[in-house]
Design a protein around this motif. Structure first.
Motif, PDB file in Angstrom:
ATOM      1  N   ALA A 253       0.847  -1.198   0.000  1.00 35.71           N
ATOM      2  CA  ALA A 253       0.000   0.000   0.000  1.00 35.71           C
ATOM      3  C   ALA A 253       0.879   1.243   0.000  1.00 35.71           C
ATOM      4  O   ALA A 253       2.006   1.222   0.489  1.00 35.71           O
ATOM      5  CB  ALA A 253      -0.886   0.006   1.250  1.00 35.71           C
TER       6      ALA A 253
ATOM      7  N   PRO B  76      -8.706   4.366   2.861  1.00 38.28           N
ATOM      8  CA  PRO B  76      -8.277   3.084   3.432  1.00 38.28           C
ATOM      9  C   PRO B  76      -6.986   2.606   2.775  1.00 38.28           C
ATOM     10  O   PRO B  76      -6.632   3.076   1.692  1.00 38.28           O
ATOM     11  CB  PRO B  76      -9.439   2.146   3.098  1.00 38.28           C
TER      12      PRO B  76
ATOM     13  N   TYR C 206      -4.513   0.516   0.502  1.00 38.86           N
ATOM     14  CA  TYR C 206      -4.835   0.045  -0.837  1.00 38.86           C
ATOM     15  C   TYR C 206      -5.043  -1.468  -0.900  1.00 38.86           C
ATOM     16  O   TYR C 206      -4.258  -2.248  -0.374  1.00 38.86           O
ATOM     17  CB  TYR C 206      -3.737   0.419  -1.840  1.00 38.86           C
ATOM     18  N   ARG C 207      -6.145  -1.869  -1.538  1.00 40.30           N
ATOM     19  CA  ARG C 207      -6.398  -3.239  -1.978  1.00 40.30           C
ATOM     20  C   ARG C 207      -7.150  -3.142  -3.295  1.00 40.30           C
ATOM     21  O   ARG C 207      -7.893  -2.187  -3.522  1.00 40.30           O
ATOM     22  CB  ARG C 207      -7.265  -4.025  -0.980  1.00 40.30           C
ATOM     23  N   ASP C 208      -6.992  -4.123  -4.178  1.00 37.91           N
ATOM     24  CA  ASP C 208      -7.781  -4.133  -5.403  1.00 37.91           C
ATOM     25  C   ASP C 208      -9.256  -4.083  -5.064  1.00 37.91           C
ATOM     26  O   ASP C 208      -9.727  -4.796  -4.160  1.00 37.91           O
ATOM     27  CB  ASP C 208      -7.494  -5.394  -6.218  1.00 37.91           C
ATOM     28  N   TYR C 209      -9.989  -3.242  -5.764  1.00 34.46           N
ATOM     29  CA  TYR C 209     -11.441  -3.083  -5.606  1.00 34.46           C
ATOM     30  C   TYR C 209     -11.822  -2.555  -4.217  1.00 34.46           C
ATOM     31  O   TYR C 209     -12.928  -2.789  -3.739  1.00 34.46           O
ATOM     32  CB  TYR C 209     -12.189  -4.393  -5.881  1.00 34.46           C
ATOM     33  N   GLN C 210     -10.909  -1.841  -3.557  1.00 36.17           N
ATOM     34  CA  GLN C 210     -11.210  -1.275  -2.242  1.00 36.17           C
ATOM     35  C   GLN C 210     -12.122  -0.071  -2.398  1.00 36.17           C
ATOM     36  O   GLN C 210     -11.741   0.946  -2.959  1.00 36.17           O
ATOM     37  CB  GLN C 210      -9.921  -0.862  -1.532  1.00 36.17           C
ATOM     38  N   MET C 211     -13.361  -0.171  -1.891  1.00 33.60           N
ATOM     39  CA  MET C 211     -14.315   0.920  -2.001  1.00 33.60           C
ATOM     40  C   MET C 211     -13.973   2.018  -1.005  1.00 33.60           C
ATOM     41  O   MET C 211     -13.562   1.749   0.124  1.00 33.60           O
ATOM     42  CB  MET C 211     -15.732   0.407  -1.725  1.00 33.60           C
ATOM     43  N   ASN C 212     -14.122   3.273  -1.413  1.00 28.94           N
ATOM     44  CA  ASN C 212     -13.922   4.389  -0.505  1.00 28.94           C
ATOM     45  C   ASN C 212     -15.111   4.526   0.438  1.00 28.94           C
ATOM     46  O   ASN C 212     -16.182   3.943   0.214  1.00 28.94           O
ATOM     47  CB  ASN C 212     -13.733   5.688  -1.293  1.00 28.94           C
ATOM     48  N   ARG C 213     -14.929   5.339   1.476  1.00 30.04           N
ATOM     49  CA  ARG C 213     -15.973   5.509   2.481  1.00 30.04           C
ATOM     50  C   ARG C 213     -17.199   6.201   1.893  1.00 30.04           C
ATOM     51  O   ARG C 213     -17.129   6.855   0.845  1.00 30.04           O
ATOM     52  CB  ARG C 213     -15.438   6.345   3.646  1.00 30.04           C
TER      53      ARG C 213
ATOM     54  N   LYS D 199     -10.147  -1.769 -10.200  1.00 23.60           N
ATOM     55  CA  LYS D 199      -9.314  -2.272  -9.110  1.00 23.60           C
ATOM     56  C   LYS D 199      -8.816  -1.132  -8.237  1.00 23.60           C
ATOM     57  O   LYS D 199      -8.777  -1.235  -7.011  1.00 23.60           O
ATOM     58  CB  LYS D 199      -8.106  -3.045  -9.667  1.00 23.60           C
TER      59      LYS D 199
END
Length: 239
Positions: free
Chosen positions: A34, A58, A60-67, A168
């Motif tokens: 990250a 948040p 970083y991760r693939d497909y990590q949705m923001n708040r 992603k």
């Protein structure tokens, strides 16, 4: 309309950065790690920041949705930006919308169906997958009983591989997908090919592209070029 407003706001928020030193080179994202300090690179300007992110993104991760933004945050954001827009962009809605469209007029003698056929052929050549259409004018007739409205159809295209990589990194980009091109007759029966003028290079004015691989930035720009290629082929009737 919300899409267009988002582009307006992004452009306006970039204005103070124009007086700053040129931005530093983008940091390439390591898929296994990250970003050490999140996604935002601070670029001080003589005017100070106009909008400040209220919470850290948040890791970083693939497909990590923001708040999810709260209604109060969105309200504060609009209260900050809307007066600035009203004072800086004094033009009527027709001209405002015109700034957010790129369009080509079909050559004389090229029929509506020839425009569409040419677009489909060129899209296949440049690897833009046709994923759907919306025949608005038929709904005008069937639902509204309006047989006087001009013919207008909207066609959706996607580069599947690039779309996946974009999602992603920024899942919220899905609201801009797929890419759409409209074919429309005007009041004089001229045929136009149009799309929203989304120029991803403008995002570099808003902030650093931290974590976005250089190859993906290149691919996003290439999508714009492919779409214009499809539009020009349609307008010229290049079968």
């Amino acid at each position: 309309m919300l899409r267009i407003l988002s582009f307006v706001l992004a452009w306006l928020c970039s204005l103070p950065a124009l007086a700053a030193e040129p931005p530093v080179a983008p940091v390439e994202r390591d898929p296994q790690a990250a970003p050490a300090q999140g996604w935002i690179g601070v670029e001080p300007t003589p005017y100070g920041p106009m909008l400040i992110q209220q919470a850290s993104p948040p890791p970083y991760r693939d497909y990590q949705m923001n708040r999810i933004l709260t209604p109060e945050e969105k309200k504060r954001w609009r209260q900050t930006v809307m007066p600035m827009m009203a004072n800086m962009a004094q033009m009527d809605p027709r001209e405002t919308m015109n700034h957010f469209a790129v369009k080509y007029k079909a050559k004389p003698g090229v029929s509506f169906d020839e425009v569409v056929e040419s677009m489909m052929l060129r899209a296949n050549q440049v690897n833009m997958k046709f994923v759907g259409s919306n025949l608005l004018w038929k709904d005008f007739q069937a639902i509204l009983g309006d047989y006087d409205a001009p013919r207008v159809e909207v066609f959706s295209f996607c580069d599947i591989a690039i779309g996946r990589e974009l999602l992603k990194i920024i899942p919220e980009m899905v609201v801009f997908l797929p890419c759409r091109i409209a074919v429309m007759e005007d009041a004089d029966k001229n045929i136009w090919v149009m799309m929203m003028d989304w120029d991803v290079t403008a995002l570099q004015l808003v902030g650093n592209w931290k974590g976005i691989p250089a190859e993906l930035r290149k691919d996003a720009i290439e999508i714009r070029e492919k779409l214009e290629n499809v539009m020009r082929a349609g307008a010229n009737g290049e079968l």
